[in-house]
Design a protein around this motif. Structure first.
Motif, PDB file in Angstrom:
ATOM      1  N   PHE A  19       0.908  -1.198  -0.219  1.00  0.00           N
ATOM      2  CA  PHE A  19      -0.080   0.000   0.118  1.00  0.00           C
ATOM      3  C   PHE A  19       0.878   1.397   0.079  1.00  0.00           C
ATOM      4  CE2 PHE A  19      -3.919  -2.058   2.231  1.00  0.00           C
ATOM      5  CZ  PHE A  19      -4.243  -2.564   0.990  1.00  0.00           C
ATOM      6  N   GLY A  20       1.938   1.254   0.834  1.00  0.00           N
ATOM      7  CA  GLY A  20       2.843   2.515   1.013  1.00  0.00           C
ATOM      8  C   GLY A  20       3.478   2.738  -0.338  1.00  0.00           C
ATOM      9  N   SER A  21       4.036   1.586  -0.934  1.00  0.00           N
ATOM     10  CA  SER A  21       4.810   2.153  -2.471  1.00  0.00           C
ATOM     11  C   SER A  21       3.644   2.394  -3.450  1.00  0.00           C
ATOM     12  CB  SER A  21       5.543   0.980  -2.688  1.00  0.00           C
ATOM     13  OG  SER A  21       4.828  -0.408  -2.815  1.00  0.00           O
ATOM     14  N   ARG A  22       2.466   1.605  -3.414  1.00  0.00           N
ATOM     15  CA  ARG A  22       1.548   1.816  -4.780  1.00  0.00           C
ATOM     16  C   ARG A  22       0.906   3.254  -4.468  1.00  0.00           C
ATOM     17  NH1 ARG A  22      -1.413   3.225  -7.716  1.00  0.00           N
ATOM     18  NH2 ARG A  22      -3.138   2.293  -8.680  1.00  0.00           N
ATOM     19  N   PHE A  23       0.681   3.754  -3.208  1.00  0.00           N
ATOM     20  CA  PHE A  23       0.002   5.046  -3.099  1.00  0.00           C
ATOM     21  C   PHE A  23       0.786   6.210  -2.575  1.00  0.00           C
ATOM     22  CE2 PHE A  23      -3.312   1.835  -1.738  1.00  0.00           C
ATOM     23  CZ  PHE A  23      -4.180   1.855  -2.977  1.00  0.00           C
ATOM     24  N   ALA A  24       2.209   5.874  -2.624  1.00  0.00           N
ATOM     25  CA  ALA A  24       3.122   6.824  -2.185  1.00  0.00           C
ATOM     26  C   ALA A  24       2.731   7.495  -0.879  1.00  0.00           C
ATOM     27  CB  ALA A  24       3.309   7.887  -3.458  1.00  0.00           C
ATOM     28  N   THR A  25       2.403   6.809   0.077  1.00  0.00           N
ATOM     29  CA  THR A  25       2.108   7.412   1.523  1.00  0.00           C
ATOM     30  C   THR A  25       2.640   6.406   2.686  1.00  0.00           C
ATOM     31  OG1 THR A  25       0.178   6.193   1.623  1.00  0.00           O
ATOM     32  CG2 THR A  25      -0.298   8.301   0.392  1.00  0.00           C
ATOM     33  N   GLY A  26       2.474   6.947   3.755  1.00  0.00           N
ATOM     34  CA  GLY A  26       2.977   5.939   4.752  1.00  0.00           C
ATOM     35  C   GLY A  26       1.940   5.122   5.151  1.00  0.00           C
ATOM     36  N   SER A  27       2.512   3.868   5.397  1.00  0.00           N
ATOM     37  CA  SER A  27       1.524   2.834   5.762  1.00  0.00           C
ATOM     38  C   SER A  27       2.279   2.071   6.901  1.00  0.00           C
ATOM     39  CB  SER A  27       1.100   1.927   4.385  1.00  0.00           C
ATOM     40  OG  SER A  27       0.248   1.014   4.781  1.00  0.00           O
ATOM     41  N   SER A  28       1.178   1.555   7.744  1.00  0.00           N
ATOM     42  CA  SER A  28       1.503   0.841   8.969  1.00  0.00           C
ATOM     43  C   SER A  28       0.572  -0.162   9.401  1.00  0.00           C
ATOM     44  CB  SER A  28       1.969   1.596  10.082  1.00  0.00           C
ATOM     45  OG  SER A  28       1.069   2.208  10.767  1.00  0.00           O
ATOM     46  N   VAL A  29       1.004  -1.306  10.135  1.00  0.00           N
ATOM     47  CA  VAL A  29      -0.060  -1.994  10.914  1.00  0.00           C
ATOM     48  C   VAL A  29      -0.194  -1.631  12.372  1.00  0.00           C
ATOM     49  CG1 VAL A  29      -0.263  -4.484  11.670  1.00  0.00           C
ATOM     50  CG2 VAL A  29       0.875  -3.899   9.425  1.00  0.00           C
ATOM     51  N   THR A  30      -1.259  -1.544  12.838  1.00  0.00           N
ATOM     52  CA  THR A  30      -1.607  -0.967  14.163  1.00  0.00           C
ATOM     53  C   THR A  30      -2.319  -1.988  14.860  1.00  0.00           C
ATOM     54  OG1 THR A  30      -3.405   0.251  13.308  1.00  0.00           O
ATOM     55  CG2 THR A  30      -1.248   1.577  13.738  1.00  0.00           C
ATOM     56  N   LYS A  31      -2.385  -1.967  15.919  1.00  0.00           N
ATOM     57  CA  LYS A  31      -3.472  -2.984  16.826  1.00  0.00           C
ATOM     58  C   LYS A  31      -4.678  -2.158  16.972  1.00  0.00           C
ATOM     59  CE  LYS A  31       0.238  -5.654  18.971  1.00  0.00           C
ATOM     60  NZ  LYS A  31       0.837  -6.162  20.297  1.00  0.00           N
ATOM     61  N   VAL A  32      -5.590  -3.039  17.015  1.00  0.00           N
ATOM     62  CA  VAL A  32      -7.058  -2.466  17.333  1.00  0.00           C
ATOM     63  C   VAL A  32      -7.365  -2.610  18.877  1.00  0.00           C
ATOM     64  CG1 VAL A  32      -9.360  -2.318  16.817  1.00  0.00           C
ATOM     65  CG2 VAL A  32      -7.527  -2.898  15.039  1.00  0.00           C
ATOM     66  N   ALA A  33      -8.157  -1.916  19.527  1.00  0.00           N
ATOM     67  CA  ALA A  33      -8.758  -2.296  20.927  1.00  0.00           C
ATOM     68  C   ALA A  33      -9.437  -3.514  21.009  1.00  0.00           C
ATOM     69  CB  ALA A  33      -9.569  -1.170  21.493  1.00  0.00           C
ATOM     70  N   SER A  34      -9.927  -3.998  19.940  1.00  0.00           N
ATOM     71  CA  SER A  34     -10.778  -5.294  20.136  1.00  0.00           C
ATOM     72  C   SER A  34      -9.714  -6.661  19.942  1.00  0.00           C
ATOM     73  CB  SER A  34     -11.594  -5.267  18.772  1.00  0.00           C
ATOM     74  OG  SER A  34     -11.043  -5.555  17.755  1.00  0.00           O
ATOM     75  N   GLY A  35      -8.334  -6.271  19.777  1.00  0.00           N
ATOM     76  CA  GLY A  35      -7.603  -7.420  19.814  1.00  0.00           C
ATOM     77  C   GLY A  35      -6.980  -7.816  18.497  1.00  0.00           C
ATOM     78  N   GLY A  36      -7.406  -7.346  17.472  1.00  0.00           N
ATOM     79  CA  GLY A  36      -6.851  -7.519  16.030  1.00  0.00           C
ATOM     80  C   GLY A  36      -5.847  -6.666  15.655  1.00  0.00           C
TER      81      GLY A  36
ATOM     82  N   GLU B 238      -4.951  -3.876  12.125  1.00  0.00           N
ATOM     83  CA  GLU B 238      -5.492  -3.224  10.919  1.00  0.00           C
ATOM     84  C   GLU B 238      -4.211  -2.242  10.422  1.00  0.00           C
ATOM     85  OE1 GLU B 238      -8.375  -0.301  12.283  1.00  0.00           O
ATOM     86  OE2 GLU B 238      -6.587   1.149  12.903  1.00  0.00           O
ATOM     87  N   ILE B 239      -4.427  -2.131   9.172  1.00  0.00           N
ATOM     88  CA  ILE B 239      -3.497  -1.256   8.112  1.00  0.00           C
ATOM     89  C   ILE B 239      -4.015   0.198   8.232  1.00  0.00           C
ATOM     90  CG2 ILE B 239      -2.331  -1.101   6.062  1.00  0.00           C
ATOM     91  CD1 ILE B 239      -2.447  -3.912   5.663  1.00  0.00           C
ATOM     92  N   THR B 240      -3.260   1.014   8.660  1.00  0.00           N
ATOM     93  CA  THR B 240      -3.436   2.490   8.492  1.00  0.00           C
ATOM     94  C   THR B 240      -2.675   2.957   7.546  1.00  0.00           C
ATOM     95  OG1 THR B 240      -3.753   2.659  10.891  1.00  0.00           O
ATOM     96  CG2 THR B 240      -3.596   4.330   9.866  1.00  0.00           C
ATOM     97  N   VAL B 241      -3.307   3.728   6.549  1.00  0.00           N
ATOM     98  CA  VAL B 241      -2.723   4.345   5.147  1.00  0.00           C
ATOM     99  C   VAL B 241      -2.980   5.694   5.529  1.00  0.00           C
ATOM    100  CG1 VAL B 241      -2.435   4.247   2.875  1.00  0.00           C
ATOM    101  CG2 VAL B 241      -3.287   2.223   3.816  1.00  0.00           C
ATOM    102  N   GLN B 242      -1.897   6.548   5.366  1.00  0.00           N
ATOM    103  CA  GLN B 242      -2.092   8.128   5.377  1.00  0.00           C
ATOM    104  C   GLN B 242      -2.821   8.564   3.972  1.00  0.00           C
ATOM    105  OE1 GLN B 242       1.562  10.218   5.975  1.00  0.00           O
ATOM    106  NE2 GLN B 242       1.900   8.838   7.983  1.00  0.00           N
ATOM    107  N   GLY B 243      -3.776   9.288   4.293  1.00  0.00           N
ATOM    108  CA  GLY B 243      -4.528   9.979   3.142  1.00  0.00           C
ATOM    109  C   GLY B 243      -6.056   9.355   2.910  1.00  0.00           C
ATOM    110  N   ASP B 244      -6.530   9.878   2.032  1.00  0.00           N
ATOM    111  CA  ASP B 244      -7.967   9.325   1.674  1.00  0.00           C
ATOM    112  C   ASP B 244      -7.779   8.433   0.416  1.00  0.00           C
ATOM    113  OD1 ASP B 244     -10.672   8.877   1.236  1.00  0.00           O
ATOM    114  OD2 ASP B 244     -11.029  10.896   0.848  1.00  0.00           O
ATOM    115  N   VAL B 245      -7.661   7.290   0.740  1.00  0.00           N
ATOM    116  CA  VAL B 245      -7.163   6.384  -0.605  1.00  0.00           C
ATOM    117  C   VAL B 245      -8.368   5.185  -0.512  1.00  0.00           C
ATOM    118  CG1 VAL B 245      -4.824   7.178  -1.040  1.00  0.00           C
ATOM    119  CG2 VAL B 245      -5.422   5.363   0.626  1.00  0.00           C
ATOM    120  N   SER B 246      -9.255   5.413   0.404  1.00  0.00           N
ATOM    121  CA  SER B 246     -10.210   4.215   0.449  1.00  0.00           C
ATOM    122  C   SER B 246     -10.715   3.519  -0.814  1.00  0.00           C
ATOM    123  CB  SER B 246     -11.424   4.668   1.367  1.00  0.00           C
ATOM    124  OG  SER B 246     -12.162   5.656   0.589  1.00  0.00           O
ATOM    125  N   ASP B 247     -11.005   4.288  -1.846  1.00  0.00           N
ATOM    126  CA  ASP B 247     -11.582   3.778  -3.098  1.00  0.00           C
ATOM    127  C   ASP B 247     -10.513   3.042  -3.909  1.00  0.00           C
ATOM    128  OD1 ASP B 247     -14.343   4.725  -2.747  1.00  0.00           O
ATOM    129  OD2 ASP B 247     -13.608   6.516  -3.908  1.00  0.00           O
TER     130      ASP B 247
END
Length: 197
Positions: free
Chosen positions: A136-153, A155-164
């Motif tokens: 994701f980080g290389s494709r969208f030229a943004t920062g991207s990281s794996v973060t822990k969620v409060a529910s225990g799983g 998620e991947i957080t990508v900087q910017g509005d790239v949802s589509d």
């Protein structure tokens, strides 16, 4: 001259080549003790037909069970059917879980006009989150990281509005994920509060 004794050194020990099952990672002789006997047999028949004949042919099975008593043969057959049913039930459960798993792509406002895109549920499809985050980080030229969620799983957080773009990227590059399992979650819009004068 002195007689020289010839030393008889022990012959060098040759290593054995051991075949390991591509399904359960045990040697094929021990696949029957795992939970995936049927898949192991299919794999062995494709890759090593001679070994399959030696272990699972009718003659080999008859020879292995001929020394057992009638009661023991019945118990062995009953155990085999029980294991096969258990393996099928487990596989059906995994397929059902996979079919009901959803990948949620959500745009979250960070501060004022800055957004991040959160992607959850990729681990259900057997994807390595760190690897996908890097893609994701290389494709969208943004920062991207794996973060822990409060529910225990995780998620991947990508900087910017790239949802589509993330949705299209997943559909294009990961064919094992059905389109219907990728859900874009729209942020709830806040209702304008009446201003008191």
């Amino acid at each position: 001259m002195a007689d020289v004794e010839e030393s008889t050194a022990p012959a060098e020990i040759q290593s054995r080549h051991v075949v390991y099952c591509g399904v359960c990672s045990l040697p094929p002789e021990y696949c029957e003790y795992g939970g995936t006997v049927k898949k192991c047999q299919e794999w062995l028949e494709k890759k090593y037909p001679s070994m399959y004949e030696r272990l699972w042919s009718e003659d080999a099975l008859a020879a292995a069970t001929s020394t057992l008593s009638v009661d023991a043969q019945k118990r062995a057959a009953k155990d085999a059917t029980k294991k096969a049913a258990k393996a099928e039930a487990l596989e059906a459960k995994q397929n059902e879980t996979l079919a009901s798993s959803k990948i949620r792509i959500k745009r979250v406002e960070r501060n004022k006009r800055k957004y991040v895109t959160e992607v959850q549920g990729l681990e259900a499809f057997g994807l390595e989150l760190k690897k996908v985050a890097k893609e994701f980080g290389s494709r969208f030229a943004t920062g991207s990281s794996v973060t822990k969620v409060a529910s225990g799983g995780q998620e991947i957080t990508v900087q910017g509005d790239v949802s589509d773009d993330v949705r299209e990227f997943l559909i294009k590059n990961y064919k094992n994920i059905p389109k219907k399992n990728i859900v874009l979650e729209e942020p709830k819009k806040k209702k304008a509060e009446p201003v008191e004068v």
